[in-house]
Design a protein around this motif. Structure first.
Motif, PDB file in Angstrom:
ATOM      1  N   TYR A  40      14.664  18.667  17.698  1.00  0.00           N
ATOM      2  CA  TYR A  40      14.759  19.276  18.849  1.00  0.00           C
ATOM      3  C   TYR A  40      15.395  20.523  18.527  1.00  0.00           C
ATOM      4  CZ  TYR A  40      14.103  14.979  21.871  1.00  0.00           C
ATOM      5  OH  TYR A  40      13.592  13.990  22.186  1.00  0.00           O
ATOM      6  N   LYS A  41      16.236  20.623  17.555  1.00  0.00           N
ATOM      7  CA  LYS A  41      16.846  21.847  17.092  1.00  0.00           C
ATOM      8  C   LYS A  41      15.795  22.657  16.393  1.00  0.00           C
ATOM      9  CE  LYS A  41      19.685  21.726  13.403  1.00  0.00           C
ATOM     10  NZ  LYS A  41      20.873  21.743  12.561  1.00  0.00           N
ATOM     11  N   ARG A  42      15.117  22.140  15.467  1.00  0.00           N
ATOM     12  CA  ARG A  42      14.175  22.826  14.846  1.00  0.00           C
ATOM     13  C   ARG A  42      12.979  23.653  15.754  1.00  0.00           C
ATOM     14  NH1 ARG A  42      14.627  18.402  11.414  1.00  0.00           N
ATOM     15  NH2 ARG A  42      12.341  17.654  11.896  1.00  0.00           N
ATOM     16  N   GLN A  43      12.580  22.619  16.902  1.00  0.00           N
ATOM     17  CA  GLN A  43      11.784  23.012  17.811  1.00  0.00           C
ATOM     18  C   GLN A  43      12.371  24.336  18.672  1.00  0.00           C
ATOM     19  OE1 GLN A  43      11.074  19.642  20.091  1.00  0.00           O
ATOM     20  NE2 GLN A  43       9.206  18.971  18.878  1.00  0.00           N
ATOM     21  N   VAL A  44      13.563  24.325  18.795  1.00  0.00           N
ATOM     22  CA  VAL A  44      14.067  25.274  19.611  1.00  0.00           C
ATOM     23  C   VAL A  44      14.189  26.592  18.791  1.00  0.00           C
ATOM     24  CG1 VAL A  44      16.147  26.399  20.726  1.00  0.00           C
ATOM     25  CG2 VAL A  44      15.139  23.901  21.450  1.00  0.00           C
ATOM     26  N   LEU A  45      14.627  26.559  17.483  1.00  0.00           N
ATOM     27  CA  LEU A  45      14.917  27.605  16.608  1.00  0.00           C
ATOM     28  C   LEU A  45      13.390  28.206  16.235  1.00  0.00           C
ATOM     29  CD1 LEU A  45      17.176  25.979  14.085  1.00  0.00           C
ATOM     30  CD2 LEU A  45      17.606  27.978  15.633  1.00  0.00           C
ATOM     31  N   SER A  46      12.246  27.259  16.317  1.00  0.00           N
ATOM     32  CA  SER A  46      11.011  27.990  15.880  1.00  0.00           C
ATOM     33  C   SER A  46      10.503  28.745  17.317  1.00  0.00           C
ATOM     34  CB  SER A  46       9.991  26.836  15.709  1.00  0.00           C
ATOM     35  OG  SER A  46       9.801  26.056  17.079  1.00  0.00           O
ATOM     36  N   VAL A  47      10.747  28.405  18.258  1.00  0.00           N
ATOM     37  CA  VAL A  47      10.509  29.297  19.471  1.00  0.00           C
ATOM     38  C   VAL A  47      11.461  30.667  19.445  1.00  0.00           C
ATOM     39  CG1 VAL A  47      10.893  29.571  22.217  1.00  0.00           C
ATOM     40  CG2 VAL A  47      10.109  27.320  20.940  1.00  0.00           C
ATOM     41  N   GLU A  96      22.131  27.095  15.392  1.00  0.00           N
ATOM     42  CA  GLU A  96      22.200  26.476  14.322  1.00  0.00           C
ATOM     43  C   GLU A  96      23.707  26.082  13.793  1.00  0.00           C
ATOM     44  OE1 GLU A  96      20.464  24.797  10.972  1.00  0.00           O
ATOM     45  OE2 GLU A  96      19.307  26.253  12.108  1.00  0.00           O
ATOM     46  N   GLU A  97      24.607  26.802  14.196  1.00  0.00           N
ATOM     47  CA  GLU A  97      25.887  26.603  13.667  1.00  0.00           C
ATOM     48  C   GLU A  97      26.677  25.614  14.650  1.00  0.00           C
ATOM     49  OE1 GLU A  97      27.915  30.482  13.649  1.00  0.00           O
ATOM     50  OE2 GLU A  97      26.696  30.834  11.742  1.00  0.00           O
TER      51      GLU A  97
END
Length: 141
Positions: free
Chosen positions: A3-10, A118-119
């Protein structure tokens, strides 16, 4: 992490979009074994004595608590809401909003928001789990 990676990609796609707030939100529905346990939960969070003076058969519908000062130095707050679940009966919904804010004039705001996510993703989810477990196990200590 997915989920974190998906949000960061957005956020990476929307790098040019001004952003001023980030909320890391966790919602959990919890089912009680009995209606008595469900009622006891409500009675504990909102004692009825004060309400019974002015209402007949008061019951907790929703309660929101906000921590106005963050302990991590970031601007924002942590808000916890509990209410009757619409999915499980007898049950509750506990929502934890770990809310961050940055100045509206910040250049590269999407990058700053991405860094905050991220942090703080792991810390926020751990904090939410701690809060939820404490609310669910309130009478087991």
């Amino acid at each position: 992490d997915v989920y974190k990676r998906q949000v960061l990609s957005v956020f990476n796609i929307l790098y040019h979009t001004p952003m001023t707030k980030l909320g890391i939100n966790i919602d959990v529905h919890y089912r009680f074994d009995t209606i008595e346990e469900w009622n006891e939960y409500g009675h504990t969070l909102a004692p009825k004595q004060i309400w019974e003076k002015c209402l007949t058969k008061p019951g907790l519908k929703s309660l929101t608590i906000t921590q106005s000062e963050r302990e991590d130095g970031n601007i924002g707050f942590i808000q916890v809401k509990t209410e009757a679940s619409t999915i499980t009966n007898p049950g509750i919904l506990i929502s934890v909003n770990d809310h961050f804010e940055i100045g509206s004039e910040e250049p590269n705001s999407s990058k700053i928001i991405s860094q905050l996510l991220e942090e703080n993703w792991d810390k926020s989810t751990e904090r939410a789990q701690f809060i939820i477990e404490n609310l669910i196990n309130f009478d087991k200590d």
